[in-house]
Write an enzyme that holds these catalytic residues in place. Structure first.
Site, PDB file in Angstrom:
ATOM      1  N   LYS A 366       1.069  -1.210  -0.116  1.00  0.00           N
ATOM      2  CA  LYS A 366      -0.064  -0.459  -0.137  1.00  0.00           C
ATOM      3  C   LYS A 366       1.122   1.335  -0.222  1.00  0.00           C
ATOM      4  O   LYS A 366       2.004   1.465   0.558  1.00  0.00           O
ATOM      5  CB  LYS A 366      -0.264  -0.227   1.384  1.00  0.00           C
ATOM      6  CG  LYS A 366      -1.877   1.034   1.595  1.00  0.00           C
ATOM      7  CD  LYS A 366      -2.656   1.201   2.516  1.00  0.00           C
ATOM      8  CE  LYS A 366      -3.845   2.706   3.017  1.00  0.00           C
ATOM      9  NZ  LYS A 366      -4.368   2.368   3.740  1.00  0.00           N
ATOM     10  N   GLU A 370      -3.943   6.867   2.028  1.00  0.00           N
ATOM     11  CA  GLU A 370      -3.552   7.611   3.812  1.00  0.00           C
ATOM     12  C   GLU A 370      -3.028   7.397   4.148  1.00  0.00           C
ATOM     13  O   GLU A 370      -2.729   7.129   5.280  1.00  0.00           O
ATOM     14  CB  GLU A 370      -4.860   6.211   3.830  1.00  0.00           C
ATOM     15  CG  GLU A 370      -5.827   5.979   2.957  1.00  0.00           C
ATOM     16  CD  GLU A 370      -7.148   5.076   3.527  1.00  0.00           C
ATOM     17  OE1 GLU A 370      -7.006   3.987   3.936  1.00  0.00           O
ATOM     18  OE2 GLU A 370      -7.782   5.390   3.109  1.00  0.00           O
ATOM     19  N   LYS A 444      -9.447  -3.534  -5.109  1.00  0.00           N
ATOM     20  CA  LYS A 444     -10.841  -3.539  -4.249  1.00  0.00           C
ATOM     21  C   LYS A 444     -12.352  -3.540  -5.277  1.00  0.00           C
ATOM     22  O   LYS A 444     -12.111  -2.955  -6.399  1.00  0.00           O
ATOM     23  CB  LYS A 444     -10.783  -2.000  -3.654  1.00  0.00           C
ATOM     24  CG  LYS A 444     -10.136  -1.998  -2.370  1.00  0.00           C
ATOM     25  CD  LYS A 444     -10.763  -1.407  -1.264  1.00  0.00           C
ATOM     26  CE  LYS A 444      -8.958  -0.439   0.064  1.00  0.00           C
ATOM     27  NZ  LYS A 444      -9.609  -0.347   1.214  1.00  0.00           N
ATOM     28  N   ASP A 449     -14.640   1.764  -1.570  1.00  0.00           N
ATOM     29  CA  ASP A 449     -14.247   1.312  -0.463  1.00  0.00           C
ATOM     30  C   ASP A 449     -14.825   0.193   0.536  1.00  0.00           C
ATOM     31  O   ASP A 449     -15.542   0.952   1.644  1.00  0.00           O
ATOM     32  CB  ASP A 449     -13.618   2.588   0.964  1.00  0.00           C
ATOM     33  CG  ASP A 449     -12.820   1.646   1.389  1.00  0.00           C
ATOM     34  OD1 ASP A 449     -12.251   0.391   1.766  1.00  0.00           O
ATOM     35  OD2 ASP A 449     -12.397   2.645   2.621  1.00  0.00           O
ATOM     36  N   GLU A 477     -16.122  -4.311   7.860  1.00  0.00           N
ATOM     37  CA  GLU A 477     -15.922  -3.295   7.837  1.00  0.00           C
ATOM     38  C   GLU A 477     -17.307  -1.896   8.327  1.00  0.00           C
ATOM     39  O   GLU A 477     -17.349  -1.273   9.008  1.00  0.00           O
ATOM     40  CB  GLU A 477     -14.727  -2.582   7.666  1.00  0.00           C
ATOM     41  CG  GLU A 477     -14.838  -1.022   7.226  1.00  0.00           C
ATOM     42  CD  GLU A 477     -13.722  -0.567   6.778  1.00  0.00           C
ATOM     43  OE1 GLU A 477     -12.357  -1.584   6.218  1.00  0.00           O
ATOM     44  OE2 GLU A 477     -12.560   0.976   7.337  1.00  0.00           O
TER      45      GLU A 477
HETATM   46  O1  GCW Z   1     -11.260   1.045   4.538  1.00  0.00           O
HETATM   47  C1  GCW Z   1     -10.076   2.066   4.277  1.00  0.00           C
HETATM   48  C2  GCW Z   1      -9.633   1.585   6.079  1.00  0.00           C
HETATM   49  C3  GCW Z   1      -8.232   1.154   5.844  1.00  0.00           C
HETATM   50  C4  GCW Z   1      -6.873   0.320   5.632  1.00  0.00           C
HETATM   51  C5  GCW Z   1      -7.780   0.736   4.076  1.00  0.00           C
HETATM   52  C6  GCW Z   1      -6.630   0.336   2.983  1.00  0.00           C
HETATM   53  C7  GCW Z   1      -5.760  -0.606   6.315  1.00  0.00           C
HETATM   54  O2  GCW Z   1     -10.664   2.211   6.594  1.00  0.00           O
HETATM   55  O3  GCW Z   1      -8.326   0.901   7.714  1.00  0.00           O
HETATM   56  O4  GCW Z   1      -6.774   0.617   5.989  1.00  0.00           O
HETATM   57  O5  GCW Z   1      -9.334   0.683   3.614  1.00  0.00           O
HETATM   58  O6  GCW Z   1      -7.354  -0.750   2.478  1.00  0.00           O
HETATM   59  O7  GCW Z   1      -5.844   0.312   2.860  1.00  0.00           O
END
Ligand code: GCW
Length: 904
Positions: A366, A370, A444, A449, A477
């Protein structure tokens, strides 16, 4: 009792079964095979015959539990659930309890000595040795059992030992072939694998096969052969070295504690066995928000122990790495992927890993996401970073899974063209063809998300020269965090089957990620699992999701219903009514959740910047995170069209782009993802958008309540502890679905100003607000966000005891009284409901829910049933704060007592 396995080296006695036996023709169902008795071959000189347990010498028979067997099964299930309710984890809790139906194959031998083949043979012996299994009614004599043999090995080993057995010459890695010959009294069964892992998967298939159909309806192809559709079938754990788990809802890590790999790796072995049983072949043990110190030599020693523990189950270790590691732990001044010193650092680090872990599977990355560092710091691309790692891994056969989850989380929400959904395609599509052959881009399933509902990511069709994997989330989540029952296989299946029509051809996602659509060497499916020490996923029925992930990654053509039925038979019970009910519940659960949390493609309307759990509609807006739904007075939804919006719809291949470009052709369930429409806009269903919002939330809450009733119908048919445990969870869910319903409905009622045609929104018969009560000690507060409390207000207590009292003014009768309170973190408040001064119920607010402030994360319903009331009665809630939990109260609701739990 410990079972011991006999390892026999067989020399290939030329035992040639009669030709008629090699093709059983019509008699191809395993239970009804009626073969002439033929002596199976004997090994010519058994070597290293460690020991042979009589438990292994079982006949070739389908075990059918007798009536008496039911008691055995009940007892077994009882012990299963005993384990479920304690904070530990065993494979039995998930789906690997000892089967009560099994094809038994006499004495079990493994031809090879590798740990994987040992696991395979042990697995069969473990299945047949449990007393509950033996109860099934073994009728054959010991002499008969003596004559039956099950042989586990690779195709090569089988061919050498049994030249007459027609093992196919083209078994691929991970593929298995099951063949049997003989009679009930005497048989030879072969479990052959394209490699050792294939043999192991063959054994697990034997274990699973009886669960794939109702008793008496099982049909097996003969010989039975199967291989996985996708080469990469990994779970990602987001575990941190300190033992916490990002987005995990089942306690602490099974891998780490206090910055180190745990001493006790028994749960890791049990987990690897679970993973292997559904064909998962890789496990990434650390968070993608990676801790660079895990690559330090002492950490790698610990990780090697993890790899050793998983290896006997064919599960290879993989790690998430921080791309800045050369700088953070390597002492370099840079982590520029094109810098030769950086390259040398990674090469040396990877070599070091492989000396400790020779079958290390690779890295997940990653980066530039973020807050994680990435190649963008040096003006380099994801391909530069991925290829840097790929070059180091390539000589060892390792791969890089580079995540396409790269986006700017400081986007400008005032800009109508800004769109996070575009990011993955915008960044990765131009790099197509630039990735090394051992790089897989991991995307994804949807462009945002893991929302409860999103379209399929267009990037799958945008990379035709790159191997791809799809990432999904087993850990819930955004889908109820395991406190809500949400079986996600129907959603995954929809994505897998979605035909992106790349180049105008049929290109369903499942074929793209298998590498077949665009002829790519690799491909796969990766699930963020989030298992922990609390019964793996913290909730018994949530394990169906982990099971379903493995099964779909093996065979994306399986139906979610079939998978649910398999899981249920292996885990909850084989009674057809139990199976029917649980499958129905699982299948309804995702649509119900979508209905009450964010329909029409609005995404999950949850607290985006915090818990990701309770409702918080505006938290998505006016910030850079980009999960916008643009709910406004004039209408709702995000314009992602090419003509007037962000242009996202244009990232799909033409046919799909056309579909999403106009509101008229966009399916209702994604309308608001692609279009901003007025509340009065009419859906294909004929309803207006606003009326759909009202109706779907009432429907969703009713569906959640119906889950309680369905489960209740199983009382007496399943293990009582499992029954009680799941019932309590479902009751909680039904109450929380009402919190969701009311939050969204009152929010959109206020915003749109359009009333509910059915008069429900804003009108709550029997509801008595805490802020309108006679309060002693309690003070009125504004709840944030306002929609999370009825009428936006609640009361909290800053003394040792407070109370709220109402005078009942309705008709006399029997009523349920629901008390809606806030169960905050940081302490255990106590509540009492008293009628005319007499306590009717007392309970503790002791759940572990997110947030230290009263809001929709922790708004909880407690229902006292069948209370006699008459006008003038005094209803009083007494709250006693505990710790930092101020016994906050929202309302009580008095509704006629009916049999249904809809009033939860
Ligand atoms: O959905 C978000 C989550 C994060 C996660 C991120 C990701 C590990 O809230 O907690 O980080 O995606 O997929 O990298």
């Amino acid at each position: 009792m410990r079972n011991k396995i006999a390892f026999l080296s067989l020399c290939g006695v030329p035992w040639v079964p009669p030709v008629s036996l090699l093709r059983p023709g019509k008699a191809s169902t395993l239970p009804s095979l009626q073969f002439r008795t033929t002596e199976p071959p004997k090994p010519c000189h058994p070597e290293r015959s460690v020991a042979e347990s009589k438990d292994l010498r079982l006949p070739f028979a389908l075990m059918r539990p007798s009536r008496a067997g039911w008691i055995g099964r009940t007892a077994l299930a009882f012990s299963l659930v005993t384990a479920l309710t304690v904070s530990a984890q065993t494979a039995d809790q998930a789906w690997l309890r000892n089967p009560d139906r099994l094809f038994l194959f006499g004495k079990v031998v493994a031809l090879g000595t590798s740990p994987i083949e040992q696991s395979a043979a042990q697995e069969l012996s473990r299945s047949v040795s449990h007393p509950a299994s033996v109860k099934g009614g073994i009728s054959s004599t010991f002499e008969e059992r003596e004559k039956s043999l099950t042989v586990v090995g690779t195709a090569g080993e089988i061919r050498k030992a049994y030249p007459a057995v027609p093992v196919p010459g083209d078994l691929k890695p991970d593929e298995y072939w099951l063949w049997w010959n003989g009679s009930q009294a005497s048989s030879l069964t072969i479990v052959a694998g394209g490699d050792e892992r294939g043999a192991l998967y063959g054994v697990f298939a034997i274990r699973r096969l009886p669960a794939t159909a109702e008793m008496g309806k099982f049909k097996a192809d003969y010989p039975y052969r199967d291989h996985p559709a996708l080469p990469i079938r990994w779970v990602d754990e987001w575990d941190n070295p300190d033992g916490s788990i990002e987005r995990g809802y089942a306690g602490r890590s099974i891998f780490f504690e206090g910055g180190k790999v745990r001493e006790d790796l028994a749960p890791v072995a049990a987990y690897a066995r679970l993973l292997a049983s559904v064909g998962i072949n890789g496990c990434n043990v650390n968070n993608v928000n990676a801790a660079p110190l895990l690559l330090a030599p002492e950490s790698l020693q610990g990780l090697a122990r993890v790899a050793n523990t998983m290896r006997p189950w064919g599960v290879r270790l993989t790690l998430s790495v921080d791309i800045a590691s050369p700088q953070k732990i390597g002492g370099l001044s840079t982590f520029d992927p094109l810098d030769p010193a950086v390259k040398a650092w990674w090469t040396a680090k990877v070599d070091e890993i492989y000396t400790l872990i020779p079958d290390f599977a690779g890295f997940t990355v990653k980066a530039d996401s973020e807050g994680q560092p990435g190649p963008a710091s040096y003006g380099r691309t994801p391909a530069d970073a991925a290829n840097l790692l790929a070059a180091a891994l390539e000589p060892h056969g390792g791969v890089v899974l580079y995540r396409a989850f790269v986006y700017n989380h400081h986007a400008d929400w005032r800009d109508p063209r800004a769109d996070r959904a575009r990011a993955a395609y915008d960044i990765f599509h131009p790099l197509d063809g630039k990735f090394a052959s051992n790089v897989i881009v991991q995307t994804k399933e949807g462009p945002i998300d893991f929302q409860a509902q999103e379209p399929v990511s267009p990037l799958f069709a945008g990379l035709t020269h790159t191997s791809q994997a799809m990432e999904i989330e087993v850990t819930q989540e955004y889908t109820g965090q395991q406190r809500h029952l949400v079986y996600l296989a129907p959603m995954w299946k929809w994505v897998l089957d979605f035909d992106l029509r790349a180049g105008g051809q049929s290109t369903p996602v499942k074929q793209i990620i298998a590498g077949t659509s665009f002829h790519q060497p690799l491909g796969g499916m990766v699930a963020v699992a989030g298992v922990g020490r609390d019964a793996w996923l913290g909730s018994p029925l949530a394990l169906a999701n982990l099971y379903a992930f493995g099964r779909l990654a093996w065979d994306p053509n399986l139906s979610p219903e079939e998978i649910a039925a398999e899981w249920t038979r292996q885990t909850v019970g084989t009674d057809p009514q139990v199976v029917r009910t649980v499958v129905n519940m699982l299948m309804q659960s995702w649509p119900a959740y979508v209905n009450y949390t964010g329909p029409l493609g609005m995404q999950t309307l949850t607290d985006i910047t915090g818990s990701h759990y309770g409702p918080n509609i505006e938290s998505s807006e006016n910030n850079g995170w980009g999960q916008w739904h643009r709910a406004a007075r004039d209408g709702v939804g995000m314009d992602r069209t090419v003509a007037t919006g962000t242009g996202y719809a244009g990232q799909y291949p033409q046919q799909v782009a056309r579909l999403y470009e106009t509101a008229a052709t966009t399916p209702d369930n994604l309308l608001l993802f692609f279009h901003h429409v007025p509340y009065s806009y009419r859906l294909h269903s004929g309803q207006t958008v606003i009326q759909y919002i009202y109706d779907s939330h009432y429907q969703g809450a009713a569906q959640a309540a119906a889950l309680v009733d369905e489960w209740a119908s199983l009382q007496g048919r399943i293990d009582p502890r499992l029954f009680a445990d799941v019932k309590a969870r479902l009751q909680y869910q039904a109450g929380h679905a009402i919190v969701w319903r009311d939050a969204i409905v009152q929010y959109f009622l206020k915003l749109s100003g359009i009333p509910d045609e059915q008069g429900r929104a804003g009108h709550y018969p029997g509801r008595l607000e805490a802020e309108d009560a006679r309060l002693t000690g309690y003070t009125v507060i504004d709840v944030m966000p306002w929609e999370d409390a009825s009428a936006g207000k609640a009361v909290t207590c800053d003394r040792t005891n407070c109370s709220a009292e109402w005078t009942y003014t309705g008709a006399p009768g029997r009523f349920n009284i629901a008390v809606q309170y806030f169960d905050l973190q940081g302490g255990t408040a106590k509540f009492t409901l008293a009628i005319n001064g007499q306590p009717a119920a007392t309970w503790a607010a002791d759940a572990t829910l997110p947030s230290t402030r009263p809001n929709g994360d922790n708004s909880t319903r407690y229902t006292v049933r069948a209370v006699e009331l008459k006008p003038g009665d005094l209803l009083r809630v007494e709250g006693a704060p505990g710790g930092t939990d101020p016994a906050a109260l929202d309302y009580i609701e008095v509704t006629p007592a009916v049999a249904s739990s809809i009033q939860q």
